[in-house]
Design an enzyme around this catalytic site. Structure first.
Site, short mmCIF file in Angstrom:
data_model
loop_
_atom_site.label_atom_id
_atom_site.label_comp_id
_atom_site.label_asym_id
_atom_site.label_seq_id
_atom_site.Cartn_x
_atom_site.Cartn_y
_atom_site.Cartn_z
N GLU A 93 0.60 -14.40 -12.83
CA GLU A 93 1.46 -15.31 -12.09
C GLU A 93 1.78 -16.58 -12.88
O GLU A 93 2.91 -17.08 -12.85
CB GLU A 93 0.82 -15.67 -10.76
CG GLU A 93 0.71 -14.51 -9.78
CD GLU A 93 -0.49 -13.62 -10.01
OE1 GLU A 93 -0.62 -12.60 -9.30
OE2 GLU A 93 -1.30 -13.92 -10.92
N LYS B 12 -4.69 8.03 -9.43
CA LYS B 12 -4.52 7.25 -8.21
C LYS B 12 -4.04 8.17 -7.09
O LYS B 12 -3.07 8.92 -7.27
CB LYS B 12 -3.51 6.12 -8.45
CG LYS B 12 -3.51 5.06 -7.36
CD LYS B 12 -2.72 3.83 -7.78
CE LYS B 12 -2.77 2.74 -6.72
NZ LYS B 12 -2.06 1.52 -7.12
N ARG C 71 -2.40 -19.09 -7.96
CA ARG C 71 -2.96 -18.96 -9.30
C ARG C 71 -2.07 -19.63 -10.35
O ARG C 71 -2.48 -19.81 -11.50
CB ARG C 71 -3.15 -17.48 -9.64
CG ARG C 71 -4.16 -16.78 -8.74
CD ARG C 71 -3.89 -15.28 -8.60
NE ARG C 71 -3.98 -14.53 -9.83
CZ ARG C 71 -5.04 -13.77 -10.16
NH1 ARG C 71 -6.08 -13.69 -9.36
NH2 ARG C 71 -5.05 -13.11 -11.29
#
Length: 614
Positions: free
Chosen positions: A362, A278, A390
């Protein structure tokens, strides 16, 4: 002329020398870094996947095949290579290129993405549609940045493995999920796995075993599969019905092209495990990928952000929960892969045993918190408003129905700005208002945020506190003792007799500006800060009619189902003239926060105009 200058469509990659691809990837990174340094955006993820993007666009036919990007901010290089190079400098600007894949933006964006863990389910949908329509195209899901921690990803894997459709899932493992190593052995095994000889050997063994009547064929088949699993990594994916390939170096373009060329025609679902770094190619992003995951404008030479920083609601929450947790060891904090974004990093360092990052889950976060509450703890769940959508069923079924004292902190409520429609917290007041047992609060300033958190910790049932991205206008003092608010009681911020502006949340300051401007013109209006959507201070609203019938409601939430509807319902059948200002019944586009709020009518000038037109 640079290599990138020669690219007008992804098919152009097929006519340039492969030896130029490394330079092309570097030029793509430079363009991404330059643009994000000016506009802000998600930098580290896109840099990490640039080499893979080049290889994908070379091996596959982007004009025909379906690329579905998970965590859509991986797709910056893809956008540049698929016809948006000239406009890429408008990234995340109003009317400009979206920071995420968007179907209305380009035919190359076959499926939109802003939230995580959706790409495998979407890829399977395309694969099934392709076969039912008797069409011929490849389907590729690129999932990464921790999205494989999301439960939806595994639901998609399970179903894809069961249906057995031809599709390729690429796990962009940027050190946030499985492997951190790409060794010689795994490279050798990958080479063997992609060779047709292995498949043929497996078929021969099973064919021979089927003729041996004294053996249990099902058992032999399991033994063969177990033997493969011992030799090759990816047990979990193999068990779910996928052919696993990898891990391979995600920055070796030649190797990527070789492997992608081999796996593109394999039958059934295939998972290719690609290991990337990354922030690849920009030393500051490599050193601190979390900071450069999503960042505002910055200086390329130093990596330092340029914007003048003021204290944000998130930072106020961060300090407040630490201060409260120092006095109460029952307080625990939970987030869904966003310890930095939600301000819980400080809490995690000070109280590591009381901090839980559950990954991009979540729903699990909320149900986990419900059980913690049932077990005698005081759970505080910090999740962005848009992501909490969600977990709606979990809020209803596991928290509210059982009336458990879970505190839900909804960060980034309202207009978030450049991330746009997928990230605006436009609906939380609406989707939560109808749930019994919830106490719903919205601070008008940072000080109220502190007091609301302190108040929520005393409640015997569930509560929600929603607050915006960025900073407010009243500086919070951390030296003062936090107060306990009277639950369900509004605050009269300004008295007046010629009308009333009723507001909730961070729009208060614009309402006070409008009231001051009106007063300078001889019109004296009151401003009522509701503070609580539930329980709603009905009496304070009804009292407005004792001195005026002109009411303007203001909220940074969808008008449908919001606070304004509550006021209108309460005063229906009276002579009240009510006009509500809020977010329209449409998905609000991306752009600067101040600009978007102005376009939605949330400026003091528009509030004043609306009142005068009543």
């Amino acid at each position: 002329m640079s290599i990138l200058d020669k690219i007008t469509s992804p098919n152009d990659l097929k006519i340039i020398k492969k030896s130029a691809f490394k330079q092309l990837a570097q030029e793509l990174r430079e363009k991404i870094i330059k643009t994000v340094s000016k506009n802000g955006g998600h930098l580290a993820s896109g840099l990490g996947v640039t080499d893979l993007t080049v290889a994908l666009c070379y091996v596959f036919n982007a004009e025909k095949d379906k690329f579905i990007w998970d965590v859509g901010h991986q797709a910056y290089a893809y956008k540049i290579l698929t016809g948006r190079k000239k406009n890429f400098d408008t990234l995340r600007q109003y009317k400009g290129i979206s920071g995420f894949p968007k179907r209305t933006e380009s035919e190359y964006d076959c499926f939109g993405a802003g939230h995580a863990s959706t790409s495998i389910s979407a890829a399977l949908g395309f694969a099934v549609a392709r076969d039912l329509n008797k069409q011929d195209y490849k389907v590729i899901s690129i999932i990464g940045d921790g999205s494989m921690t999301g439960g939806l990803a595994f639901e998609g894997l399970q179903n894809a493995g069961t249906l057995g459709k031809d599709m390729l899932v690429i796990l962009n493992d940027n050190q946030m999920f499985i492997s951190k190593q790409v060794g010689v052995l795994s490279g050798y095994l990958t080479k063997i796995l992609t060779a047709s000889s292995l498949k043929k050997l497996e078929e021969k063994v099973l064919k021979f075993a089927s003729k041996l009547k004294f053996l249990n064929f099902a058992s032999i088949k399991k033994i063969v599969k177990r033997f493969k699993v011992i030799l090759f990594p990816g047990l979990m994916f193999e068990e779910m019905g996928f052919s696993y390939v990898g891990p391979i170096d995600g920055h070796n373009i030649d190797r990527l092209i070789e492997i992608l060329t081999k796996v593109k025609d394999l039958k059934g679902p295939v998972l290719l495990h690609v290991v990337t770094k990354k922030g690849k190619g920009y030393k500051y992003a490599e050193a601190d990928p979390t900071k450069f995951h999503g960042i505002g404008p910055f200086d390329i030479e130093t990596g330092k952000t340029l914007a003048l920083k003021k204290v944000t609601y998130t930072e106020v929450f961060s300090k407040a929960i630490v201060k409260l947790a120092e006095k109460d060891d029952k307080i625990v904090a939970i987030t869904a892969a966003m310890p930095d974004g939600t301000g819980l990093k400080s809490f995690s360092k000070k109280f590591p045993e009381r901090f839980f990052d559950v990954g991009i889950d979540e729903g699990h976060a909320v149900t986990f918190a419900a059980a913690l509450a049932a077990g005698g703890m005081k759970p505080v769940v910090a999740i962005y408003s848009t992501f909490m959508q969600r977990a709606l069923d979990n809020i209803i079924h596991d928290v509210a129905l059982q009336n458990l004292p879970v505190i839900m902190m909804l960060d980034r409520a309202g207009i978030v700005g450049e991330d746009g429609a997928t990230h605006h917290g436009a609906f939380d007041l609406s989707y939560l208002k109808y749930i019994p047992n919830l106490t719903i609060m919205a601070p008008a300033c940072e000080t109220e945020l502190q007091d609301m958190l302190n108040t929520a910790l005393t409640l015997k049932g569930p509560s929600v506190i929603r607050y915006p991205r960025g900073g407010g206008t009243r500086t919070a003092s951390f030296q003062r003792d936090f107060e306990l608010l009277k639950v369900g009681k509004a605050a009269l911020e300004k008295d007046g007799k010629d009308g009333c502006i009723v507001c909730i949340g961070n729009v208060l300051q614009e309402c006070l500006k409008a009231a001051e401007s009106l007063k300078n013109k001889g019109v004296d209006v009151s401003v009522l800060n509701m503070r609580f959507l539930k329980p709603f201070d009905e009496q304070s609203v009804k009292n407005i009619l004792t001195y005026t019938n002109k009411i303007v409601t203001v909220e940074e939430n969808a008008l449908a189902g919001g606070m304004g509807e509550t006021v209108k319902s309460l005063l229906s059948g009276t002579n009240a003239k009510i006009h509500s200002i809020g977010l329209p019944d449409e998905f609000v586009e991306h752009g600067n926060q101040i600009l978007i709020r102005h376009l939605c009518g949330l400026s003091s000038e528009n509030i004043e105009k609306v009142f005068c037109d009543l």
